[in-house]
Design an enzyme around this catalytic site. Structure first.
Site, short mmCIF file in Angstrom:
data_model
loop_
_atom_site.label_atom_id
_atom_site.label_comp_id
_atom_site.label_asym_id
_atom_site.label_seq_id
_atom_site.Cartn_x
_atom_site.Cartn_y
_atom_site.Cartn_z
N GLY A 3 32.98 -42.21 -71.76
CA GLY A 3 33.73 -43.45 -71.84
C GLY A 3 33.03 -44.45 -72.73
N ASP A 119 35.85 -57.69 -63.34
CA ASP A 119 36.46 -56.92 -64.42
C ASP A 119 37.17 -55.69 -63.84
OD1 ASP A 119 37.26 -56.26 -66.97
OD2 ASP A 119 35.36 -55.34 -67.56
#
Length: 207
Positions: A3, A119
């Protein structure tokens, strides 16, 4: 590469001695506008917070390594990207409810020790080989109750957060409207947006 985001890139890391697969996050390099002390402090704070979290729905973090100006966080490996799973449309309603419940339990644990994630989004969720959802990326996390964080009881008032932290589609209105806000409530808003995305496979305001 597993990622990639604003905070760094994640790669698999195989420990031959113990036959165990980890994930390592190569943290972003120092930006030209920030001095070394503030840069180093931010990265070490991210590790310190992540390392404190011990819950089945939060990724386990083990170590912070430094090689000159490169910092690496070592954590558990989870092979499945939750964003990809959701957008593939393979989840039943029961599975959606189950995964969302795990997400809420993980966030609830963070709030119980005085931490807000700030987040929360599909991209910051992974699923391990046993089907357990785990929240990742605590680079934007903030302490809103220092007494809870230090296990000294509970503060009378929440310590407000400031600044726009998070990802645009998931941001609570107060984050972009007011100079100070309760970060734990902003997390709740983000969870609601995530749930809508899980059901609709798109953001709710596009309906």
């Amino acid at each position: 590469i597993i990622g990639k985001g604003a905070g760094g890139s994640v790669y698999p890391l195989y420990d031959k001695a113990h036959n165990h697969l980890y994930a390592m996050k190569k943290l972003r390099l120092q930006m030209s506008r920030e001095n070394w002390v503030s840069y180093e402090t931010k990265l070490k704070n991210e590790f310190r917070i992540a390392n404190k979290l011990h819950h089945q729905n939060l990724i386990r973090t083990y170590d912070l390594l430094q090689d000159n100006d490169l910092f690496i966080i070592v954590m558990d490996y989870a092979p499945f990207d939750f964003f990809t799973i959701v957008m593939a449309g393979v989840l039943t309603k029961h599975e959606i409810y189950c995964y969302f419940k795990q997400m809420c339990i993980g966030v609830s644990y963070m709030h119980s020790i005085g931490l807000a994630h700030r987040d929360l989004k599909l991209d910051n969720c992974v699923v391990d080989a046993n089907g357990i959802l785990k929240l990742v990326d605590f680079g934007s996390s903030v302490i809103f109750d220092m007494k809870r964080y230090n296990q000294e009881g509970e503060s009378r008032e929440v310590e407000k957060a400031s600044g726009i932290m998070g990802s645009d589609p998931y941001l609570a209105p107060e984050v972009v409207t007011y100079p100070f806000y309760d970060p734990s409530l902003a997390d709740v808003w983000s969870l609601a947006i995530i749930y809508c995305c899980m059901i609709l496979r798109r953001f709710p305001w596009r309906v």
